[in-house]
Design an enzyme around this catalytic site. Sequence first.
Site, short mmCIF file in Angstrom:
data_model
loop_
_atom_site.label_atom_id
_atom_site.label_comp_id
_atom_site.label_asym_id
_atom_site.label_seq_id
_atom_site.Cartn_x
_atom_site.Cartn_y
_atom_site.Cartn_z
CD GLU A 36 -2.43 1.44 2.70
OE1 GLU A 36 -2.44 0.52 3.54
OE2 GLU A 36 -2.94 2.55 2.93
CB ILE A 47 5.17 17.03 -3.92
CG1 ILE A 47 4.50 18.14 -4.71
CG2 ILE A 47 6.69 17.05 -4.12
CD1 ILE A 47 4.95 19.54 -4.34
CD GLU A 48 4.19 14.78 0.55
OE1 GLU A 48 4.30 15.63 -0.36
OE2 GLU A 48 3.45 14.94 1.54
CB CYS A 91 1.24 1.66 28.97
SG CYS A 91 3.01 1.90 28.83
CD GLU A 149 -2.90 -1.03 23.57
OE1 GLU A 149 -2.84 -1.81 24.55
OE2 GLU A 149 -2.35 0.09 23.57
CG HIS A 207 0.92 -0.46 24.79
ND1 HIS A 207 0.00 0.53 25.01
CD2 HIS A 207 2.12 0.07 25.10
CE1 HIS A 207 0.61 1.63 25.44
NE2 HIS A 207 1.90 1.37 25.49
N1 GLN Z 1 4.61 7.80 29.50
C1 GLN Z 1 4.75 6.56 30.19
C2 GLN Z 1 6.16 5.99 30.06
O1 GLN Z 1 6.92 6.41 29.25
C3 GLN Z 1 3.72 5.58 29.68
C4 GLN Z 1 3.87 5.29 28.22
C5 GLN Z 1 2.67 4.65 27.63
O2 GLN Z 1 1.58 4.69 28.20
N2 GLN Z 1 2.80 4.10 26.45
O3 GLN Z 1 6.53 5.09 30.78
#
Ligand code: GLN
Length: 534
Positions: free
Chosen positions: A139, A147-148, A380, A508, A506
């Site tokens: 993609e 342009i880019e 996080c 997610e 994370h």
């Molecule tokens: N700002 C926080 C850290 O650097 C949490 C980072 C985040 O939530 N991805 O540890």
Amino acid sequence: MTKYVFVTGGVVSSLGKGITAASLGMLLKKRGFKVSIIKLDPYINVDAGTMNPFQHGEVFVTDDGAETDLDLGHYERFIDESLSSSNNVTTGKIYSRVISKEREGRYLGATVQVIPHITSEIQQRVLSVADGRDIVICEIGGTVGDIEGLPFLEAIRQMVSRVGRENVLYCHVTLVPYIAAAGELKTKPTQHSVNELRRIGIQPDVIVCRSQYALGQELRDKIALFCNVAKDCVIVALDADTIYKVPLQLSEQGFDGLVLRRLSLPEDGKPDLNDWKRFVSTFTNAEEEVEIAMVGKYTALKDAYLSVVEAVLHAGISNGCRVKIRHVEAEEIETGGAESRLAGVDAILVPGGFGARGTEGKIAAARFARERKIPYFGLCLGMQVAVVEFARNVCGIVGAHSAEIDPATPNPVIHLMEEQKEMERLGGTMRLGAYPCELVEGSRAHHAYGKLLIRERHRHRFEFNNDYRERFEAMGLRVAGICPGRNLVEIVELADHPWFVGVQFHPEFTSRPVTSQPLFRDFVAAALAKRRNG
Ligand code: GLN
């Protein structure tokens, strides 16, 4: 011989080019082909890591720690495969490589130019993901005419002479707008954007028209004629209430079969889309609904927390319910107001984030969830604020803070570790990408994953300060996951609470539609239990 499908976009951005590429990948994979997907982004940033999610949406993190465009998230979710840094290439990456090669004297006295040096470097990147694959879908970000984007379009034009016309397919995604005053769908913008492509030497083979309304045969024929494509090569992507309907819609029009035919690949056998259809039908028919508050900083921009929103949706489906998200601006509950803004929700989620703004509001949300026994999921930064809240309001550590939010706090509960400080002087210290995590037996996390060793992706700088661990555990904040060998706290849970989990990683990013991420699944199950029991 690997085949290449290039997906370009015309008329306007945000057409769903990424979803089209991802859908095609999914359909071809379900037919048994080995597929890879790569996104070429014409912006000059080397990666998406430094880009503001407000402007560009979420930064998606891969297993190998690349900070990439959010389309890679769609790709992973649709083709159900983990990608890596080589699946996202930017102008910044290309130019840095070419310039360092030039400095190393690798061009032997040549004048280094966009054509052929930049274009070859781009092609190399595309070829590099082809190993062992039947089809590479590529993609090109942006819109034809930018342009880019030109060096990228030139590079994919040249691919024909590199790999042979029979191994290349160009798919152009355009918009067919509806003009209310005339009561008509208009094909002119599509014609113009195809002209623009042809001017630089690319004749699309397939045109995918994004449209609010179905296109009659007459309009399709007109597009085919003016854009010089076969009649069956005009496909319509109707606006859908969920992106997960798009591959089904495209497949019904024979998109995947057509691509295979054009590439002289066998098209016998239909893709098995049953699990996907079940997923979409639960999305449409689920009767129960839970409401989850997401307390964040960029709640006005839908894409800033894209993977979190998707993961919550997947988790809803695996619990047979729909999830409604109530977006709550963290700053608005900083000085009270949590009560009214969070009233009636079945669960609270605090996603990741950077910087101090809004943090007190997130701390207030964690407190609200803890005290009212509302299911809480902290991702996080969402885990870090829960720890700060616990330190302040349960352990009585006045002024407890994270080093990021208040660098003046002595011995912060969320801190930068000694070993990081030296690295900090030299540049970045982010913990990026997948790390293993050992779960504590009997914890909620263990219950969710059903095993004791997991791997999840990280993107953060600060860590839980182990100096406080015993004190917190004595008061009921249990450590439920540790990064082996490094003794880093990755998961905390509240003992005396229906479901309160904070994770340093994370989760997610690893949720997929048909196999929802285990923690998200259990979090939504807890929200559902709360809704049922009041
Ligand atoms: N700002 C926080 C850290 O650097 C949490 C980072 C985040 O939530 N991805 O540890």
